[in-house]
Design a protein around this motif. Structure first.
Motif, short mmCIF file in Angstrom:
data_model
loop_
_atom_site.label_atom_id
_atom_site.label_comp_id
_atom_site.label_asym_id
_atom_site.label_seq_id
_atom_site.Cartn_x
_atom_site.Cartn_y
_atom_site.Cartn_z
N TYR A 62 27.74 0.81 25.20
CA TYR A 62 26.44 0.78 25.87
C TYR A 62 26.49 -0.10 27.11
CZ TYR A 62 24.81 2.53 21.34
OH TYR A 62 24.64 3.27 20.19
N GLU A 63 25.58 0.17 28.02
CA GLU A 63 25.38 -0.75 29.13
C GLU A 63 24.48 -1.88 28.63
OE1 GLU A 63 23.29 -1.02 33.56
OE2 GLU A 63 23.43 0.91 32.52
N ILE A 64 24.95 -3.11 28.74
CA ILE A 64 24.21 -4.26 28.23
C ILE A 64 23.65 -5.06 29.41
CG2 ILE A 64 24.27 -6.28 26.77
CD1 ILE A 64 24.86 -3.66 25.32
N VAL A 65 22.35 -5.31 29.37
CA VAL A 65 21.68 -6.09 30.42
C VAL A 65 21.15 -7.37 29.79
CG1 VAL A 65 19.86 -6.15 32.14
CG2 VAL A 65 21.02 -3.98 31.64
N ASP A 66 21.69 -8.50 30.24
CA ASP A 66 21.22 -9.80 29.75
C ASP A 66 20.00 -10.20 30.57
OD1 ASP A 66 20.92 -12.31 28.73
OD2 ASP A 66 22.63 -13.19 29.79
N ASP A 67 18.84 -10.24 29.92
CA ASP A 67 17.59 -10.52 30.64
C ASP A 67 16.76 -11.53 29.84
OD1 ASP A 67 15.55 -10.43 32.46
OD2 ASP A 67 14.71 -8.53 31.75
N PRO A 68 17.21 -12.80 29.79
CA PRO A 68 16.45 -13.82 29.07
C PRO A 68 15.19 -14.18 29.84
CG PRO A 68 18.24 -14.84 30.28
CD PRO A 68 18.41 -13.35 30.45
N PRO A 69 14.24 -14.86 29.19
CA PRO A 69 13.02 -15.26 29.90
C PRO A 69 13.36 -16.19 31.05
CG PRO A 69 13.19 -16.37 27.78
CD PRO A 69 14.24 -15.31 27.79
N PRO A 70 12.83 -15.95 32.25
CA PRO A 70 13.14 -16.81 33.40
C PRO A 70 12.54 -18.20 33.30
CG PRO A 70 11.48 -15.19 33.99
CD PRO A 70 11.96 -14.82 32.62
N VAL A 71 11.51 -18.36 32.46
CA VAL A 71 10.84 -19.64 32.28
C VAL A 71 10.63 -19.88 30.79
CG1 VAL A 71 8.74 -20.98 32.72
CG2 VAL A 71 9.65 -19.48 34.50
N GLY A 72 10.85 -21.10 30.32
CA GLY A 72 10.59 -21.43 28.93
C GLY A 72 11.71 -21.02 28.00
N LYS A 73 11.49 -21.29 26.71
CA LYS A 73 12.50 -20.99 25.69
C LYS A 73 12.54 -19.52 25.33
CE LYS A 73 13.17 -21.74 20.72
NZ LYS A 73 12.53 -20.46 20.35
N ASP A 74 11.36 -18.90 25.20
CA ASP A 74 11.31 -17.51 24.75
C ASP A 74 10.35 -16.70 25.61
OD1 ASP A 74 8.71 -18.14 23.81
OD2 ASP A 74 9.50 -18.73 21.86
N VAL A 75 10.22 -15.42 25.30
CA VAL A 75 9.41 -14.53 26.13
C VAL A 75 7.94 -14.93 26.10
CG1 VAL A 75 8.79 -12.12 26.58
CG2 VAL A 75 11.05 -12.66 25.68
N ASN A 76 7.47 -15.45 24.96
CA ASN A 76 6.07 -15.87 24.92
C ASN A 76 5.83 -17.08 25.81
OD1 ASN A 76 3.75 -17.55 22.99
ND2 ASN A 76 3.31 -15.50 23.74
N ASP A 77 6.79 -18.01 25.86
CA ASP A 77 6.69 -19.14 26.78
C ASP A 77 6.55 -18.62 28.22
OD1 ASP A 77 6.78 -21.15 24.93
OD2 ASP A 77 8.91 -21.58 25.18
N PHE A 78 7.39 -17.65 28.56
CA PHE A 78 7.35 -17.08 29.91
C PHE A 78 6.00 -16.43 30.19
CE2 PHE A 78 7.81 -12.95 32.17
CZ PHE A 78 7.83 -13.47 33.45
N LEU A 79 5.47 -15.67 29.22
CA LEU A 79 4.18 -15.00 29.42
C LEU A 79 3.07 -16.01 29.66
CD1 LEU A 79 2.43 -12.41 29.40
CD2 LEU A 79 2.14 -12.78 26.94
N LEU A 80 3.03 -17.07 28.87
CA LEU A 80 2.00 -18.08 29.04
C LEU A 80 2.09 -18.73 30.42
CD1 LEU A 80 2.10 -19.75 25.50
CD2 LEU A 80 0.33 -18.24 26.39
#
Length: 329
Positions: free
Chosen positions: A293-311
């Motif tokens: 598969y093509e793997i794309v590493d896309d961690p949250p740009p801000v905070g620890k997790d995606v919810n941190d980034f959303l907030l």
């Protein structure tokens, strides 16, 4: 019924025999009148005394009290309130002197039965909790309507349901709306974790550690004017734990099950946490999957997790954990 008897040393062999006795075998032998099969099921039981105490898949859980276990020994101590020595003596009496656990193959062949907690009459607390975490209100309502999110009647936990390809619930993650309580419902099949599938066939899948992160990403897509229903969003059944040697690690079963059912997928986006564990998981999955598969590493740009980034993206301060009730488990 608790005992004040002095310390008694129990022979290790006797103790091991007591620990091996499952609750269903005990009830059939000692309390047959207290054993009730749950209607509409093939191998789920409760007790006449406590209808919220469910027995299935070699385990038991007393939903109204938030306690459970695997053995009859656990039951005698936690439910009957016998002392430890008394409970062992009961279980190693003559009636169970020659008791042996069923063969492992028999247990393996028994189908898992998902024991969902009872549903509350509304989802007000769960909606308030998720909305406070920045999750889109209409997205929450859509998930409730679909039956993949609901509020438990006992402790008002948020319950995230995973369904199989036919739409049958197979997995449920219970998460506290107060405190940090986390537990998978008894009988959960980790192959079918919480997910939101694309409306039309899609060549990619987005992978998250938790249901909250998945919902956060779907909310982010909506805020950006994108259609989240155009994407496959899949959460893992808990934190993925790779082995020390990557070659000895396995792909999470929730992901392999999804990929087997969706051969059209060619790209996997990894939105795992930015902490040490999340980065190790990302590195491991990249090495295990990059050949196919093509793997794309896309961690949250801000905070620890995606919810941190959303907030952060929404300008919302992360809610402080509410004080957890002592009886909330």
């Amino acid at each position: 019924m608790r005992s004040n008897r002095p310390y008694v040393q129990i022979d290790p062999d006797v103790l091991e025999r007591a620990r091996q006795i499952d609750l269903l075998s005990y009830l059939k032998e000692f309390e047959p009148g207290n054993l009730v099969k749950v209607k509409g099921t093939s191998n789920v039981y409760c007790t006449a005394e406590h209808d919220s105490l469910k027995i299935s898949n070699g385990k038991w859980y007393w939903w109204s009290r938030g306690v459970g276990g695997y053995s009859a020994l656990d039951y005698l101590i936690k439910v009957r309130e016998y002392g430890f020595v008394e409970a062992v003596e009961i279980l190693t009496g003559q009636a169970f002197a020659d008791w042996k656990p069923p063969p492992a193959a028999e247990k393996k062949d028994e189908p898992k039965v998902l024991l969902l907690p009872p549903k509350n009459r509304n989802c007000d607390r769960v909606v308030q909790y998720l909305f406070g975490r920045g999750i889109d209100y209409q997205l929450i309502q859509d998930c409730i309507s679909e039956g993949i999110i609901f509020e438990s009647a006992d402790y008002h936990n948020a319950v995230f349901v995973g369904k199989d390809e036919s739409g049958t619930p197979k997995y449920a993650a219970c998460r506290g709306t107060m405190g940090s309580f986390k537990r998978d419902a008894s009988g959960s099949d980790k192959r079918y974790s919480f997910r939101l599938l694309a409306r039309e066939p899609c060549a990619s899948v987005h992978l998250f550690e938790a249901a909250i992160d998945l919902l956060s990403y779907a909310t982010y897509l909506k805020c950006e004017g994108k259609e989240y229903k155009a994407e496959n969003l899949l959460s893992l059944s808990g934190v993925y734990q790779p082995k020390k040697e990557i070659k000895d690690s396995k792909i999470p079963i929730a992901l392999t099950t999804f990929l087997d059912a969706h051969p059209e997928v060619t790209t996997i986006y990894l939105h795992l946490d930015r902490d040490k564990t999340g980065r190790l998981c990302t590195e491991t999955l990249q090495e295990l999957l990059e050949k196919d598969y093509e793997i794309v590493d896309d961690p949250p740009p801000v905070g620890k997790d995606v919810n941190d980034f959303l907030l952060s993206y929404l300008g919302i301060e992360r809610p402080k954990p509410a004080r957890e009730r002592r009886d909330a488990r």
